[in-house]
Design a protein around this motif. Structure first.
Motif, PDB file in Angstrom:
ATOM      1  N   THR A  44       0.871  -1.173   0.000  1.00  0.00           N
ATOM      2  CA  THR A  44       0.000   0.000   0.000  1.00  0.00           C
ATOM      3  C   THR A  44       0.912   1.228   0.000  1.00  0.00           C
ATOM      4  OG1 THR A  44      -0.054   0.222   2.402  1.00  0.00           O
ATOM      5  CG2 THR A  44      -1.744  -1.216   1.390  1.00  0.00           C
ATOM      6  N   PRO A  45       0.404   2.388  -0.384  1.00  0.00           N
ATOM      7  CA  PRO A  45       1.240   3.596  -0.290  1.00  0.00           C
ATOM      8  C   PRO A  45       1.770   3.815   1.122  1.00  0.00           C
ATOM      9  CG  PRO A  45      -0.651   4.030  -1.665  1.00  0.00           C
ATOM     10  CD  PRO A  45      -0.867   2.664  -1.047  1.00  0.00           C
ATOM     11  N   GLU A  46       0.957   3.557   2.123  1.00  0.00           N
ATOM     12  CA  GLU A  46       1.398   3.716   3.517  1.00  0.00           C
ATOM     13  C   GLU A  46       2.569   2.787   3.818  1.00  0.00           C
ATOM     14  OE1 GLU A  46       1.905   5.013   7.265  1.00  0.00           O
ATOM     15  OE2 GLU A  46       0.489   5.923   5.859  1.00  0.00           O
ATOM     16  N   SER A  74       3.942  -1.024  -9.812  1.00  0.00           N
ATOM     17  CA  SER A  74       2.695  -1.724  -9.487  1.00  0.00           C
ATOM     18  C   SER A  74       1.519  -0.786  -9.225  1.00  0.00           C
ATOM     19  CB  SER A  74       2.899  -2.629  -8.264  1.00  0.00           C
ATOM     20  OG  SER A  74       3.129  -1.852  -7.097  1.00  0.00           O
ATOM     21  N   GLY A  75       1.798   0.495  -9.024  1.00  0.00           N
ATOM     22  CA  GLY A  75       0.733   1.434  -8.683  1.00  0.00           C
ATOM     23  C   GLY A  75       0.009   1.974  -9.901  1.00  0.00           C
ATOM     24  N   PRO A  76      -0.984   2.789  -9.643  1.00  0.00           N
ATOM     25  CA  PRO A  76      -1.734   3.383 -10.754  1.00  0.00           C
ATOM     26  C   PRO A  76      -0.876   4.378 -11.541  1.00  0.00           C
ATOM     27  CG  PRO A  76      -2.494   4.250  -8.643  1.00  0.00           C
ATOM     28  CD  PRO A  76      -1.495   3.177  -8.337  1.00  0.00           C
ATOM     29  N   ASP A  77      -1.190   4.501 -12.830  1.00  0.00           N
ATOM     30  CA  ASP A  77      -0.436   5.412 -13.694  1.00  0.00           C
ATOM     31  C   ASP A  77      -0.434   6.838 -13.168  1.00  0.00           C
ATOM     32  OD1 ASP A  77       0.241   3.377 -15.409  1.00  0.00           O
ATOM     33  OD2 ASP A  77      -1.311   3.845 -16.886  1.00  0.00           O
ATOM     34  N   THR A  78      -1.494   7.231 -12.485  1.00  0.00           N
ATOM     35  CA  THR A  78      -1.591   8.602 -11.976  1.00  0.00           C
ATOM     36  C   THR A  78      -0.563   8.888 -10.881  1.00  0.00           C
ATOM     37  OG1 THR A  78      -3.316   7.903 -10.424  1.00  0.00           O
ATOM     38  CG2 THR A  78      -4.048   8.842 -12.540  1.00  0.00           C
ATOM     39  N   GLU A  79       0.020   7.848 -10.287  1.00  0.00           N
ATOM     40  CA  GLU A  79       1.014   8.022  -9.217  1.00  0.00           C
ATOM     41  C   GLU A  79       2.435   7.697  -9.673  1.00  0.00           C
ATOM     42  OE1 GLU A  79      -0.278   5.712  -5.879  1.00  0.00           O
ATOM     43  OE2 GLU A  79      -2.102   6.902  -5.661  1.00  0.00           O
ATOM     44  N   ARG A  80       2.584   7.359 -10.914  1.00  0.00           N
ATOM     45  CA  ARG A  80       3.878   6.935 -11.438  1.00  0.00           C
ATOM     46  C   ARG A  80       4.985   7.963 -11.209  1.00  0.00           C
ATOM     47  NH1 ARG A  80       4.857   2.727 -14.925  1.00  0.00           N
ATOM     48  NH2 ARG A  80       6.727   3.059 -16.155  1.00  0.00           N
ATOM     49  N   GLU A  81       4.721   9.228 -11.501  1.00  0.00           N
ATOM     50  CA  GLU A  81       5.748  10.268 -11.343  1.00  0.00           C
ATOM     51  C   GLU A  81       6.136  10.469  -9.884  1.00  0.00           C
ATOM     52  OE1 GLU A  81       7.703  12.318 -13.653  1.00  0.00           O
ATOM     53  OE2 GLU A  81       7.106  10.421 -14.570  1.00  0.00           O
ATOM     54  N   LEU A  86      10.590   9.844  -6.297  1.00  0.00           N
ATOM     55  CA  LEU A  86      11.144   9.446  -5.002  1.00  0.00           C
ATOM     56  C   LEU A  86      12.257   8.413  -5.185  1.00  0.00           C
ATOM     57  CD1 LEU A  86       7.831   9.271  -2.948  1.00  0.00           C
ATOM     58  CD2 LEU A  86       9.653  10.987  -2.719  1.00  0.00           C
ATOM     59  N   ALA A  87      12.078   7.497  -6.135  1.00  0.00           N
ATOM     60  CA  ALA A  87      13.132   6.513  -6.420  1.00  0.00           C
ATOM     61  C   ALA A  87      14.396   7.217  -6.908  1.00  0.00           C
ATOM     62  CB  ALA A  87      12.644   5.500  -7.453  1.00  0.00           C
ATOM     63  N   GLN A  88      14.231   8.230  -7.743  1.00  0.00           N
ATOM     64  CA  GLN A  88      15.396   8.966  -8.240  1.00  0.00           C
ATOM     65  C   GLN A  88      16.096   9.722  -7.110  1.00  0.00           C
ATOM     66  OE1 GLN A  88      13.311  11.000 -11.402  1.00  0.00           O
ATOM     67  NE2 GLN A  88      14.268   9.695 -12.938  1.00  0.00           N
ATOM     68  N   LEU A  89      15.341  10.267  -6.167  1.00  0.00           N
ATOM     69  CA  LEU A  89      15.978  10.921  -5.019  1.00  0.00           C
ATOM     70  C   LEU A  89      16.804   9.914  -4.222  1.00  0.00           C
ATOM     71  CD1 LEU A  89      13.214  13.283  -3.567  1.00  0.00           C
ATOM     72  CD2 LEU A  89      14.983  13.802  -5.263  1.00  0.00           C
ATOM     73  N   ALA A  90      16.241   8.722  -4.009  1.00  0.00           N
ATOM     74  CA  ALA A  90      16.955   7.698  -3.239  1.00  0.00           C
ATOM     75  C   ALA A  90      18.218   7.254  -3.968  1.00  0.00           C
ATOM     76  CB  ALA A  90      16.028   6.512  -2.959  1.00  0.00           C
ATOM     77  N   VAL A  91      18.144   7.090  -5.287  1.00  0.00           N
ATOM     78  CA  VAL A  91      19.333   6.702  -6.044  1.00  0.00           C
ATOM     79  C   VAL A  91      20.338   7.849  -6.060  1.00  0.00           C
ATOM     80  CG1 VAL A  91      20.185   6.091  -8.348  1.00  0.00           C
ATOM     81  CG2 VAL A  91      18.188   4.972  -7.432  1.00  0.00           C
ATOM     82  N   GLY A  92      19.854   9.078  -6.132  1.00  0.00           N
ATOM     83  CA  GLY A  92      20.749  10.229  -6.072  1.00  0.00           C
ATOM     84  C   GLY A  92      21.522  10.263  -4.758  1.00  0.00           C
ATOM     85  N   GLY A 117       5.786  18.559 -10.455  1.00  0.00           N
ATOM     86  CA  GLY A 117       4.418  18.636 -10.958  1.00  0.00           C
ATOM     87  C   GLY A 117       3.413  17.824 -10.157  1.00  0.00           C
ATOM     88  N   ILE A 118       3.811  17.325  -9.009  1.00  0.00           N
ATOM     89  CA  ILE A 118       2.928  16.464  -8.214  1.00  0.00           C
ATOM     90  C   ILE A 118       1.859  17.287  -7.507  1.00  0.00           C
ATOM     91  CG2 ILE A 118       2.820  14.852  -6.260  1.00  0.00           C
ATOM     92  CD1 ILE A 118       4.183  13.693  -8.768  1.00  0.00           C
ATOM     93  N   THR A 119       0.628  16.851  -7.643  1.00  0.00           N
ATOM     94  CA  THR A 119      -0.489  17.404  -6.876  1.00  0.00           C
ATOM     95  C   THR A 119      -1.280  16.223  -6.343  1.00  0.00           C
ATOM     96  OG1 THR A 119      -1.847  17.533  -8.864  1.00  0.00           O
ATOM     97  CG2 THR A 119      -0.672  19.537  -8.223  1.00  0.00           C
TER      98      THR A 119
END
Length: 166
Positions: A44-46, A74-81, A86-92, A117-119
């Motif tokens: 889950t997101p949580e 695995s999540g919905p396309d609307t949450e992909r970005e 967040l994955a890119q921040l962790a890899v950074g 662009g996240i809302t």
């Protein structure tokens, strides 16, 4: 395991079974490494935020990236970005901790741009605006110190996903 042959899973897909350290760097076969994050876990997101924060706090941003990657795949396309950013921040942070200032700064900036662009502003309680500021500041810091080749402390520099960013 024959080190000259590629590691394969039961389906014949390439897998790297080499042990890894806390920053995801491969260690020699036979070394004791850090337990790897299982791939393809649907959370889950949580659960995603909680597990990723635990890993970030433990100085394991590479592993946190894998948790975010599972959410983005695995999540919905609307949450992909959101999850990809967040994955890119962790890899950074991983690259910055390894001493790869150029790669670290680039990925931190890319992740910050993806989150721009996240809302809504706090999806799942995640402080997107604070994370963007954290990432941009850390990117500037590691880029300025690139010549030193020293990595940042991943525990001291780990962001808070919720609440004030460190």
């Amino acid at each position: 395991m024959d080190e000259k042959r590629r590691d394969r899973d039961a389906g014949g897909r390439a897998r790297n079974a080499r042990p890894r350290d806390g920053l995801g760097r491969p260690l020699p076969y036979g070394s004791e490494g850090v337990a790897r994050q299982p791939e393809g876990v649907v959370r889950t997101p949580e659960e995603t935020v909680r597990e990723a924060q635990r890993l970030l706090d433990a100085g394991m941003p590479f592993h946190a990236h894998e948790v975010f990657e599972d959410a983005w795949k695995s999540g919905p396309d609307t949450e992909r970005e959101l999850w990809r950013g967040l994955a890119q921040l962790a890899v950074g942070l991983t690259h910055a901790a390894r001493g790869n200032a150029r790669g670290g700064a680039r990925l931190l900036r890319r992740g910050a741009a993806a989150l721009g662009g996240i809302t809504p502003a706090r999806p799942y309680g995640i402080g997107v605006e604070g994370l963007i500021g954290w990432a941009e500041g850390l990117a500037d810091e590691v880029a300025e110190g690139a010549a030193s080749g020293r990595g940042v402390d991943p525990v001291a520099r780990a962001p808070r996903l919720r609440g004030p960013v460190r």
